[in-house]
Structure formats: C-alpha cells, structure tokens
Design a protein around this motif. Structure first.
Motif, short mmCIF file in Angstrom:
data_model
loop_
_atom_site.label_atom_id
_atom_site.label_comp_id
_atom_site.label_asym_id
_atom_site.label_seq_id
_atom_site.Cartn_x
_atom_site.Cartn_y
_atom_site.Cartn_z
N VAL A 189 45.00 34.35 38.33
CA VAL A 189 44.03 34.97 39.01
C VAL A 189 43.26 35.98 37.94
O VAL A 189 43.96 36.75 37.97
N ILE A 190 42.02 35.84 37.92
CA ILE A 190 41.18 36.86 37.19
C ILE A 190 40.24 37.37 38.36
O ILE A 190 39.06 36.61 38.45
N SER A 191 40.22 38.68 38.68
CA SER A 191 39.10 38.88 39.57
C SER A 191 37.74 39.33 39.12
O SER A 191 37.80 39.51 37.81
N GLU A 192 37.00 39.39 39.83
CA GLU A 192 35.35 39.70 39.23
C GLU A 192 35.65 41.27 38.97
O GLU A 192 34.96 41.91 37.87
N GLU A 193 36.29 42.14 39.81
CA GLU A 193 36.42 43.57 39.29
C GLU A 193 37.23 43.71 37.99
O GLU A 193 36.77 44.53 37.18
N ALA A 194 38.08 42.97 37.51
CA ALA A 194 38.88 43.15 36.37
C ALA A 194 37.93 42.52 35.34
O ALA A 194 37.84 43.29 34.09
N SER A 195 37.09 41.41 35.42
CA SER A 195 36.17 41.05 34.43
C SER A 195 35.33 41.81 34.12
O SER A 195 35.08 42.18 33.10
N GLU A 196 34.74 42.52 35.12
CA GLU A 196 33.65 43.59 35.00
C GLU A 196 34.08 44.82 34.12
O GLU A 196 33.27 45.23 33.13
N MET A 197 35.36 45.15 34.47
CA MET A 197 36.01 46.40 33.89
C MET A 197 36.17 46.14 32.27
O MET A 197 35.66 46.89 31.46
N VAL A 198 36.72 45.15 32.03
CA VAL A 198 36.82 44.53 30.67
C VAL A 198 35.74 44.45 29.91
O VAL A 198 35.47 45.03 28.70
N ASN A 199 34.66 43.62 30.46
CA ASN A 199 33.42 43.46 29.85
C ASN A 199 32.51 44.56 29.47
O ASN A 199 31.86 44.78 28.54
N ASN A 200 32.71 45.75 30.54
CA ASN A 200 31.86 46.57 30.41
C ASN A 200 32.64 47.79 29.21
O ASN A 200 31.75 48.13 28.30
N ALA A 201 33.83 47.79 29.05
CA ALA A 201 34.46 48.26 27.92
C ALA A 201 34.21 47.61 26.51
O ALA A 201 33.88 48.29 25.60
N ARG A 202 34.02 46.29 26.53
CA ARG A 202 33.87 45.34 25.32
C ARG A 202 32.25 45.85 24.76
O ARG A 202 31.95 46.09 23.80
N ARG A 203 31.57 46.17 25.83
CA ARG A 203 30.06 46.37 25.50
C ARG A 203 29.64 47.62 24.98
O ARG A 203 28.97 47.97 24.17
N ALA A 204 30.61 48.60 25.43
CA ALA A 204 30.69 50.02 25.11
C ALA A 204 31.63 49.99 23.83
O ALA A 204 31.58 51.37 23.41
N LYS A 205 32.11 49.02 23.37
CA LYS A 205 32.91 49.12 22.15
C LYS A 205 34.20 49.93 22.33
O LYS A 205 34.64 50.79 21.47
N ARG A 206 34.64 49.98 23.48
CA ARG A 206 35.96 50.65 23.76
C ARG A 206 37.09 49.60 23.47
O ARG A 206 36.79 48.50 23.58
N ARG A 207 38.22 50.23 23.36
CA ARG A 207 39.52 49.29 23.10
C ARG A 207 39.82 48.60 24.26
O ARG A 207 39.88 49.09 25.39
N VAL A 208 40.37 47.48 24.25
CA VAL A 208 40.78 46.65 25.19
C VAL A 208 42.30 46.17 24.95
O VAL A 208 42.50 45.58 23.94
#
Length: 349
Positions: free
Chosen positions: A238-257
């Motif tokens: 299960v991958i929630s919308e909330e988790a996806s959004e948090m991860v994708n926002n970090a990637r857009r901001a070039k933060r470490r995941v």
C-alpha cells in the motif's frame, strides 16, 4: 549477474542472536556509493547525514504470531504450521505452510493447544508445502482471532535461534508498526527508537509511511544460477497519496530520500511514473531487483547485513554497486559487525 557471484566467506558466528540493548545503538557503517569510502558510526548518528525536508520512507507493517505447533489426527505426529494469510473471515479459511507436509493431505484434521482448543481441517493443497485450512471453532470471529494469536508464536527466523523469548515479542517489531499482516519484520527499521524518531522530527526530517506485508517468499532460496529466471513471491503493498506527495515534493526540491530497508525499496520501485515519480497504489508486487538496475525514487537506503545468495544482498549490490558492497561486507566481517535480523546496519548514500 549470476547467483554464484553473491557468495562471501560466512560463518554462523557472524549472526546476531539477540538485539542490541538499545535499538539505536547498533553499529552503523556509512558507505558512499560513488567513491566506496566507508565510515564507522553508531546508528543514532544517522541523523547527522540528513537535513531538514529530507524524507525517510518506513514500512509500517506489523508482524503477527504466525507460527503454531500442533498434532496430526490419529497418529499424533507433531506438526508446525506457518500462517500466511487469511482467505475468508466468515469461513475461518487460512493459507498456511506445513512442516512436515509430506503426509498432511486433504481431509486430515490438525489439533492445536491444550485440550485441542483449536481444530483445523485441510481442505486444499496449494504448493508442495502449502495447504488451505478451515479452522473449526465455536465462538465469534474476535474470540477465534484472539485464540489463534494467543496460541501463535512470534515467527523469529530459525537461523537466528530456535527458541523464541519474551524479548522477541517487542523487539521483533518496529516501534512504528501499525498494519498487521507480515510474517517477518522489516529489519532495517528495528534500529529506530522513539528518541531517534523525535530527534528527526525536531530537526525537520520528514517521515513517510508505506506498507509491504513481508511474506515467507521474501526468504525463499534462489535456486537458479541465471537470476533472470528467479521469481519472487507476490506480497501485498500500500502506497498512500500522502506518502507519494511527501516523497515527490522532496525530489522536486532536490532533498534526500532514504528508503529504510529492502522492503521499502521494493515497494516504491513497484509504482513509479515514467517521470520517476512515486504513485499511490494498493495491490501486490513481485518485484525482483538485482544488478543492473536504475533506481527511480530513493537516493539513499538503510540495510542490515544480509546472508550470502539472498535477494536482499542482490538488491543492496544493485543500489550500492557490486564491488563497493562486497568490499564493505569484507570490512564488516573484519571489524566484527553483526549480521542478520538483529545485526548492525549500513547506510548507503
């Protein structure tokens, strides 16, 4: 890559039989996957390698007491069953593994507990070791489930040690475990303490949660030299919308995941857009990751030290680089790192 390339000099003495006294005080090896440079730290030092708005992805599955011991009807022969998944709540149907399975056939009854408190009838063969059982129980569903779990045992891998002890009830479970359904713990997450999680929160490091219900197929032996012919068993994710959004926002901001463990990495790599964004998803995955592989989401990961020939080791080699990882394992052996479920950890950055 071939199966034989994932061997290394291993002895059972390298396996941790018990967890560290404090979760976040296991040893931590830091591996730079670009240079191969290695540092030696304590797990709670991991926070020093991350900044505010970085994201850790955790697997919040919860292990249930999946191992039961009982007896076969008429002969009284001892049997062990491993609960895999509930098929039908009303009919009390479960998929299980049976050991020894050779003489357990459709129609046989199996008895569990003092005074045969639980009785199950074999109604189907699923694999050479797999069976479908119908539990015969007088009482409502909640009473049945409590009885079943009370009689079950924490499914600690037997290569750790045979005897399950009180310490395992708590320590073979992450502190953030929420959604019941795993028959094995996501071991990289066992190093996180409440104190460390709070420190991460204060520093501004974000925490995303996905779910992969770890199944026994996760530890199935690879028995083919050509890895392209190995098939992973399917596991529910299960991958929630909330988790996806948090991860994708970090990637857009070039933060470490950071993916906390191989189960997280397999989950997030199972639902990715063509642009490399994480997608919400609920279903099943049989993703098998080995070198060469282009990772889409995480740029760092945490892992324990895995056994030779394991699919976990194959994934870690794909992420950290085969030569770097095999060299790191050599140094871990020389430095006395503890391997396996309750062992020490590696951060690959």
């Amino acid at each position: 890559m071939k199966l034989s390339q994932y061997n290394y000099s291993f002895s059972p003495e390298m396996l941790a039989k018990y967890p560290a006294e404090n979760r976040d005080e296991s040893r931590l090896m830091i591996l730079n996957r670009a240079t191969g440079e290695i540092e030696h730290k304590i797990f709670k030092d991991i926070i020093d390698y991350f900044e505010p708005e970085d994201v850790f992805i955790f697997n919040d599955t919860r292990v249930f007491p999946a191992r039961l011991y009982g007896n076969k009807e008429k002969t009284g022969a001892e049997i062990e069953i491993f609960l895999l998944r509930e098929l039908n709540r009303e009919l009390r149907l479960w998929d299980v593994l049976v050991d020894p399975a050779r003489k357990i056939r459709i129609g046989h009854k199996l008895y569990f507990g003092d005074d045969d408190l639980l009785v199950a009838e074999v109604i189907d063969n699923t694999t050479s070791r797999g069976r479908t059982l119908r539990f015969l129980f007088d009482g409502d569903y909640e009473e049945f489930k409590k009885t079943l779990y009370r009689m079950g045992e924490t499914p600690l891998p037997k290569w750790v040690r045979e005897k399950v002890e009180d310490v395992d009830t708590e320590r073979y479970q992450t502190i953030y475990a929420r959604h019941e359904g795993a028959v094995a713990a996501p071991t990289a997450g066992l190093h996180f303490s409440k104190h460390l999680m709070k420190r991460m929160e204060i520093k501004g490091i974000n925490q995303a949660y996905i779910t992969l219900h770890v199944g026994p197929g996760n530890f199935r032996t690879v028995d083919v030299e050509d890895l392209t012919k190995h098939k992973m068993d399917s596991e529910q994710i299960v991958i929630s919308e909330e988790a996806s959004e948090m991860v994708n926002n970090a990637r857009r901001a070039k933060r470490r995941v950071c993916a906390v463990g191989t189960t997280v990495m397999r989950t997030i790599e199972s639902s990715v857009t063509t642009e490399g964004h994480l997608k919400p998803f609920e279903g099943w995955t049989n993703k098998f990751i080995f070198f060469p592989y282009d990772f889409n989401v995480a740029d760092s990961m945490i892992s324990n030290f895995h056994l030779p020939y394991s699919t976990h080791l194959m994934m870690v080699c794909a992420f950290g680089g085969y030569d770097h990882i095999m060299n790191a394992y050599k140094i871990a052996r020389e430095e006395g790192y503890r391997f396996g479920t309750y062992g020490d950890a590696m951060l690959i950055i």
